[in-house]
Design a protein around this motif. Sequence first.
Motif, PDB file in Angstrom:
ATOM      1  N   GLY A  16       0.874  -1.176   0.000  1.00 43.67           N
ATOM      2  CA  GLY A  16       0.000   0.000   0.000  1.00 43.67           C
ATOM      3  C   GLY A  16       0.909   1.223   0.000  1.00 43.67           C
ATOM      4  N   ILE A  17       0.351   2.394   0.264  1.00 35.59           N
ATOM      5  CA  ILE A  17       1.158   3.604   0.161  1.00 35.59           C
ATOM      6  C   ILE A  17       2.330   3.588   1.153  1.00 35.59           C
ATOM      7  CG2 ILE A  17      -0.348   4.989   1.719  1.00 35.59           C
ATOM      8  CD1 ILE A  17       1.603   6.245  -1.369  1.00 35.59           C
ATOM      9  N   LEU A  18       2.105   3.045   2.371  1.00 38.65           N
ATOM     10  CA  LEU A  18       3.194   3.087   3.355  1.00 38.65           C
ATOM     11  C   LEU A  18       4.297   2.075   3.027  1.00 38.65           C
ATOM     12  CD1 LEU A  18       1.307   3.615   6.731  1.00 38.65           C
ATOM     13  CD2 LEU A  18       2.472   5.304   5.314  1.00 38.65           C
ATOM     14  N   GLY A  19       3.900   0.872   2.642  1.00 34.31           N
ATOM     15  CA  GLY A  19       4.905  -0.132   2.288  1.00 34.31           C
ATOM     16  C   GLY A  19       5.701   0.305   1.067  1.00 34.31           C
ATOM     17  N   PHE A  36       6.594  -7.583   0.092  1.00 31.48           N
ATOM     18  CA  PHE A  36       5.649  -8.675  -0.169  1.00 31.48           C
ATOM     19  C   PHE A  36       4.212  -8.157  -0.129  1.00 31.48           C
ATOM     20  CE2 PHE A  36       9.363 -10.773   1.625  1.00 31.48           C
ATOM     21  CZ  PHE A  36       9.512 -11.882   0.801  1.00 31.48           C
ATOM     22  N   ASP A  37       3.411  -8.561  -1.074  1.00 35.64           N
ATOM     23  CA  ASP A  37       1.969  -8.312  -1.020  1.00 35.64           C
ATOM     24  C   ASP A  37       1.277  -9.386  -1.838  1.00 35.64           C
ATOM     25  OD1 ASP A  37      -0.724  -7.240  -1.154  1.00 35.64           O
ATOM     26  OD2 ASP A  37       0.138  -5.303  -0.608  1.00 35.64           O
ATOM     27  N   GLY A  38       0.216  -9.945  -1.299  1.00 36.10           N
ATOM     28  CA  GLY A  38      -0.521 -10.997  -2.019  1.00 36.10           C
ATOM     29  C   GLY A  38      -1.331 -10.434  -3.172  1.00 36.10           C
ATOM     30  N   ARG A  39      -1.548  -9.125  -3.158  1.00 45.19           N
ATOM     31  CA  ARG A  39      -2.366  -8.499  -4.208  1.00 45.19           C
ATOM     32  C   ARG A  39      -1.510  -7.487  -4.974  1.00 45.19           C
ATOM     33  NH1 ARG A  39      -7.620  -6.310  -1.129  1.00 45.19           N
ATOM     34  NH2 ARG A  39      -6.124  -5.698   0.469  1.00 45.19           N
ATOM     35  N   PRO A  40      -1.987  -7.022  -6.119  1.00 45.50           N
ATOM     36  CA  PRO A  40      -1.258  -5.942  -6.800  1.00 45.50           C
ATOM     37  C   PRO A  40      -1.199  -4.706  -5.895  1.00 45.50           C
ATOM     38  CG  PRO A  40      -2.921  -6.922  -8.238  1.00 45.50           C
ATOM     39  CD  PRO A  40      -3.158  -7.490  -6.871  1.00 45.50           C
ATOM     40  N   GLY A  42      -1.554  -1.273  -3.944  1.00 46.99           N
ATOM     41  CA  GLY A  42      -2.625  -0.274  -3.803  1.00 46.99           C
ATOM     42  C   GLY A  42      -4.036  -0.821  -3.836  1.00 46.99           C
ATOM     43  N   ARG A  43      -4.228  -2.078  -3.471  1.00 48.82           N
ATOM     44  CA  ARG A  43      -5.592  -2.627  -3.489  1.00 48.82           C
ATOM     45  C   ARG A  43      -6.221  -2.650  -2.100  1.00 48.82           C
ATOM     46  NH1 ARG A  43      -6.208  -5.370  -8.536  1.00 48.82           N
ATOM     47  NH2 ARG A  43      -5.166  -3.896  -9.886  1.00 48.82           N
ATOM     48  N   GLY A  44      -5.476  -2.235  -1.085  1.00 49.94           N
ATOM     49  CA  GLY A  44      -6.028  -2.248   0.278  1.00 49.94           C
ATOM     50  C   GLY A  44      -6.615  -0.889   0.638  1.00 49.94           C
ATOM     51  N   THR A  50      -8.542   9.400  -5.015  1.00 50.30           N
ATOM     52  CA  THR A  50      -8.233  10.679  -4.377  1.00 50.30           C
ATOM     53  C   THR A  50      -8.153  10.579  -2.852  1.00 50.30           C
ATOM     54  OG1 THR A  50      -8.883  13.020  -4.326  1.00 50.30           O
ATOM     55  CG2 THR A  50     -10.666  11.444  -4.222  1.00 50.30           C
ATOM     56  N   ARG A  51      -7.316  11.434  -2.266  1.00 42.67           N
ATOM     57  CA  ARG A  51      -7.222  11.635  -0.814  1.00 42.67           C
ATOM     58  C   ARG A  51      -6.994  13.119  -0.590  1.00 42.67           C
ATOM     59  NH1 ARG A  51      -8.267   7.065  -1.168  1.00 42.67           N
ATOM     60  NH2 ARG A  51      -7.635   5.271   0.064  1.00 42.67           N
ATOM     61  N   THR A  52      -7.329  13.580   0.605  1.00 51.12           N
ATOM     62  CA  THR A  52      -7.081  14.988   0.929  1.00 51.12           C
ATOM     63  C   THR A  52      -5.685  15.153   1.513  1.00 51.12           C
ATOM     64  OG1 THR A  52      -9.410  15.386   1.406  1.00 51.12           O
ATOM     65  CG2 THR A  52      -7.831  16.931   2.369  1.00 51.12           C
ATOM     66  N   CYS A 309     -15.285   1.736   1.680  1.00 53.79           N
ATOM     67  CA  CYS A 309     -13.878   1.495   1.998  1.00 53.79           C
ATOM     68  C   CYS A 309     -13.744   0.986   3.424  1.00 53.79           C
ATOM     69  CB  CYS A 309     -13.081   2.793   1.913  1.00 53.79           C
ATOM     70  SG  CYS A 309     -13.509   3.822   0.546  1.00 53.79           S
ATOM     71  N   VAL A 310     -12.606   0.340   3.677  1.00 55.75           N
ATOM     72  CA  VAL A 310     -12.287  -0.078   5.042  1.00 55.75           C
ATOM     73  C   VAL A 310     -11.405   0.989   5.677  1.00 55.75           C
ATOM     74  CG1 VAL A 310     -11.171  -1.835   6.467  1.00 55.75           C
ATOM     75  CG2 VAL A 310     -12.375  -2.489   4.374  1.00 55.75           C
ATOM     76  N   MET A 311     -11.696   1.295   6.933  1.00 53.75           N
ATOM     77  CA  MET A 311     -10.849   2.213   7.696  1.00 53.75           C
ATOM     78  C   MET A 311     -10.256   1.447   8.870  1.00 53.75           C
ATOM     79  SD  MET A 311     -12.621   5.809   7.967  1.00 53.75           S
ATOM     80  CE  MET A 311     -12.694   6.876   6.546  1.00 53.75           C
TER      81      MET A 311
END
Length: 372
Positions: A16-19, A36-40, A42-44, A50-52, A309-311
């Motif tokens: 994700g963005i942090l990894g 390592f990521d099981g998904r492509p 940025g899918r989490g 967009t983000r603020t 989305c999940v938070m």
Amino acid sequence: MAEHRRQLDIAVIGAGILGLATTEALVRLGVDVTCFDGRPPGRGLSGGLTRTFRHRHDSEQVVGLAVAGKEGFDRWAKRLGRRLIGDEGVVYAGMTPDHAAGMRAHGVEHRFADPAEHRSLFGPLAPVSGPLLVDPDGGAIRAKRTIDALAGWVGDRIVQADIHSVTVPPDGDGVEIQTTESIYRARHVVICAGTAAPRLGAGVGFDMPVRSALHARPHFRLRDGYRGEPLPCWVDITGEFGEKVYGSPIGSTGRYVLGLIGPDVDVPFDAAGALPPGSTMDEHVRRLQSYVRRALPGLDSEPVGIRVCVMTKLPAGSDAFRVWHTGGVTAIAGHNLFKLAPVLGELLAESAVDDVLPARLRLAGATALRAA
Ligand SMILES: Cc1cc2nc3c(=O)[nH]c(=O)nc-3n(C[C@H](O)[C@H](O)[C@H](O)COP(=O)(O)OP(=O)(O)OC[C@H]3O[C@@H](n4cnc5c(N)ncnc54)[C@H](O)[C@@H]3O)c2cc1C
């Protein structure tokens, strides 16, 4: 070393963005890193367009991190040759000068505007009763573009595999991680696994009290006649129009995302993914439609799309984060971290290389920073 296992220097779990930011910082340092990521990528939690990016936070320390985050985004944008944060700015309703203390302390440009300026600051906005805080150097993060750029830069450092668990073996020879493909030993493991961070962190004794919840984000179309008018990011904590909300333009598409702010606006779910009986997200969308009718006449109140989305939030607040560290492992959890990713990535990289939590993260770990 045993024949059957593979040795790594630094492993990052999660793209994700942090990894990705951590991996990119490690690559720049010339470190041997595998992500390592099981998904492509940025899918989490980092999914979507967009983000603020806002400077204003309750904690002065987080404002300082936001300033460093902005500098990091500017560096990434220069390298990419495309902008990653728009020049839309952020407008806030319901703030007092106290709310801007952190911005003042860090010399962040801002001003309080007369409510009569509402239309020239935010075209679709109805008349408001109080002053508006303007953060001209904030704006909408091009989230997907950022993820794609980082994933491209770190390239084949990303290995598509899920990590089952992380453990510190008694032989003292690094940290063990297991995937379907292999058993690895790493000198240091950085856990940036979003919703899975507490489960993986538990393997090395971290107690990460993260609560996951679902959050509805409908987006709305700008009405004809409002095209070309200012469309900043928006934070309204007045309740004047019946709800507290945040909003962000989707690039220059003329579409605008809104979400609710407050303690009752996310639907919690447990580790198995079960929602409380009878839970529904529809009501949240209806509340936002009602807000649009009252506060944002320049938007069509019929959503043109909805993301659920999940938070992941810590008990310290909807904008808190925290970093855990033990010999060989660093882990991070919290919310609203996209805007801080460049600086958090550098600090997490430092933690992995030195195996010592940097002071800026030590403070965060001690207090679970709140960021409004
Ligand atoms: C609706 C919404 C609105 C938001 N608004 C803002 C905002 O305006 N501004 C802002 O700054 N932030 C905002 N945020 C927060 C921000 O998006 C998150 O804080 C950030 O994206 C978290 O990134 P991450 O890398 O920690 O997590 P993630 O993006 O979830 O990355 C974790 C990765 O780990 C992978 N993973 C999980 N388990 C494993 C495993 N066992 N093995 C290998 N890989 C694994 C996942 O596949 C995932 O790709 C918002 C978030 C949401 C949901």
